[in-house]
Design an enzyme around this catalytic site. Structure first.
Site, PDB file in Angstrom:
ATOM      1  N   CYS A 123       0.795  -1.230   0.000  1.00 37.33           N
ATOM      2  CA  CYS A 123       0.000   0.000   0.000  1.00 37.33           C
ATOM      3  C   CYS A 123       0.824   1.275   0.000  1.00 37.33           C
ATOM      4  O   CYS A 123       0.281   2.367  -0.157  1.00 37.33           O
ATOM      5  CB  CYS A 123      -0.919   0.005   1.225  1.00 37.33           C
ATOM      6  N   GLU A 135      -6.953  -5.872  -0.980  1.00 37.46           N
ATOM      7  CA  GLU A 135      -7.017  -4.824   0.050  1.00 37.46           C
ATOM      8  C   GLU A 135      -5.910  -3.799  -0.154  1.00 37.46           C
ATOM      9  O   GLU A 135      -4.822  -4.134  -0.619  1.00 37.46           O
ATOM     10  CB  GLU A 135      -6.907  -5.478   1.429  1.00 37.46           C
ATOM     11  N   ARG A 173      -9.428   2.153  11.640  1.00 37.83           N
ATOM     12  CA  ARG A 173      -8.587   1.720  10.515  1.00 37.83           C
ATOM     13  C   ARG A 173      -9.430   1.606   9.250  1.00 37.83           C
ATOM     14  O   ARG A 173     -10.231   0.685   9.106  1.00 37.83           O
ATOM     15  CB  ARG A 173      -7.942   0.368  10.846  1.00 37.83           C
ATOM     16  N   ARG A 225      -9.708   0.877   5.292  1.00 36.03           N
ATOM     17  CA  ARG A 225      -9.018   0.206   4.194  1.00 36.03           C
ATOM     18  C   ARG A 225     -10.004  -0.009   3.040  1.00 36.03           C
ATOM     19  O   ARG A 225     -11.179  -0.307   3.271  1.00 36.03           O
ATOM     20  CB  ARG A 225      -8.446  -1.155   4.632  1.00 36.03           C
TER      21      ARG A 225
END
Length: 457
Positions: free
Chosen positions: A102, A140, A184, A186
């Site tokens: 990421c 993801e 969090r 995502r």
């Protein structure tokens, strides 16, 4: 105490436990790309999945993965190596999963997107998906991929996956909404092969109804859920103006359940150097004046500019250079040649004395855990106050000065990511934190995969 902790851990685990009938009847195969330490694998196996192979290049992560998943019963499961070398695999696959690196879209990275070598790994994902035609995939990445500056990259990814023969949908999911006390976000990209019946019928899972607090997950901190009092904006914010930057867990009429250590921000739970070091009211006024004016464009183009003495004299009546020098001697201010005075603690990420934030035990969620680590701590006791300034002073006296706070351990990271207590973490604490910061939150994947399996199985 141990029995209480076990009960809390069981409560967390039950948030994403499968219904028995699903676990015993659902059988599907999957391949674990960018497998890390197995955040995808844990919930997929709970749902009846069988892993046919895993791909990862980080040697330390591979050690942890193999230690937890590659046992006598599946010792022949192939390690697939580097994803850049993968093409058609020697078996059919129901689902491909993976947390694609990421950093290219992360604020913590350099934001190079598809120009970053790690961003180009998406091309390898396209190739593997197209060559193997799984029934579905789950990929993801960080929320930053959805931001306007990265819109063209996201569209490029979605278009390529769609052209490989898939109905593709994406959504940002927050770990807090699936039972973890961690804020969090995502992005999850889900694709279903377009020849599958009801391939358009997939919907992302709804948030669970139950939420845990930090004291439910982190052991050895006080369990005391104080009722929160309401306040008018004039008491909580300067001039009653509510900052646009306030996050999801900062209510506009309640005291924050964390304290931010920063000299370049202000708020009812912001701790400054001049709150921790003995300073006069005049010295505090100088610091507050610099804080209020350092970001004004008339003093420079930076997001925080040093202010020279002449500017400060115009802002503070009767200011003498000796007062500024006292703050320099106390290491609250420093002089920048040809520019002026700025705070020694001028980076939010660095905090003060190595502390960025201290969360109270009853906090709803801690900030996002990262691979690079955080300077976040958790108080071991709670406090309650009726008025903001007293709240802040009580925190300094009862928690900060008495050292009633502790850093997060790697085991805490594991719990905050939803990994089971039985999971065997890396021996090195720093490496373990890095691995959990990179991992996916287990309950999020569980609920997402469960929704997907209703379509493809």
């Amino acid at each position: 105490m141990k029995s209480l902790i076990k009960a809390q851990q069981l409560e967390l685990f039950q948030l994403f436990q499968p219904i028995t009938s699903i676990k015993t009847t659902t059988k599907f195969t999957f391949v674990d790309l960018f497998s890390g330490i197995g955040g995808f694998r844990i919930p997929l196996e709970e749902l009846g999945g069988i892993c046919l192979g895993y791909s990862e290049i980080d040697k330390e992560a591979i050690k942890v993965y193999q230690n937890n998943f590659i046992r006598d019963t599946n010792a022949d499961e192939p390690y697939l190596g580097d994803v850049t070398n993968l093409n058609q695999l020697p078996f059919e696959i129901d689902v491909i999963v993976g947390g694609v690196p990421c950093q290219p879209w992360s604020i913590a990275g350099k934001l190079k997107g598809l120009e970053d070598p790690r961003g180009k790994l998406w091309i390898d994902v396209f190739r593997v998906v197209k060559a193997n035609q799984p029934k579905a995939f789950i990929l993801e990445n960080v929320k930053g991929l959805t931001e306007p500056r990265n819109r063209s990259s996201l569209e490029y990814i979605l278009d390529n996956l769609s052209l490989s023969g898939y109905v593709v949908k994406y959504q940002v999911l927050n770990s807090y909404d699936f039972g973890l006390p961690q804020d969090r976000d995502r992005i999850f990209i889900v694709g279903i092969r377009n020849d599958i019946s009801n391939c358009w019928g997939f919907t992302f899972p709804q948030a669970v109804n139950k939420h845990l607090k930090l004291y439910d997950v982190i052991p050895d901190i006080q369990r005391d859920n104080f009722s929160k009092k309401k306040f008018i904006s004039e008491l909580l914010f300067t001039d009653g103006k509510i900052p646009a930057s306030r996050g999801r867990f900062q209510k506009i009429d309640e005291l924050n359940d964390f304290f931010l250590f920063s000299d370049v921000r202000n708020g009812h739970t912001t701790i400054h150097s001049w709150d921790l070091i003995e300073t006069t009211e005049r010295e505090k006024l100088i610091c507050q004046t610099i804080l209020r004016n350092r970001r004004k464009k008339i003093y420079g183009d930076k997001d925080g500019n040093p202010l020279n003495f002449e500017v400060l004299q115009s802002l503070i009546a009767g200011l003498q250079i000796e007062k500024i020098n006292l703050l320099v001697n106390k290491e609250i201010l420093r002089f920048v040649e040809d520019k002026g005075y700025e705070f020694v603690n001028s980076k939010i990420s660095s905090g003060i004395n190595g502390i960025s934030k201290i969360y109270l035990p009853h906090a709803d969620a801690i900030g996002t855990l990262t691979a690079t680590g955080t300077r976040d701590y958790v108080a071991t006791i709670s406090i309650e106050c009726d008025e903001p300034e007293a709240y802040k002073q009580k925190f300094i006296q009862e928690i900060y000065l008495k050292n009633h706070y502790k850093p997060l351990t790697a085991k805490d990271y594991a719990r905050l990511q939803g990994f089971p207590e039985s999971f065997q973490i890396a021996d090195n604490e720093t490496k373990a934190k890095h691995q959990f910061g990179n991992a996916v939150s287990v309950p999020v994947v569980y609920h997402l995969a469960k929704s997907l399996l209703n379509i493809i199985i």
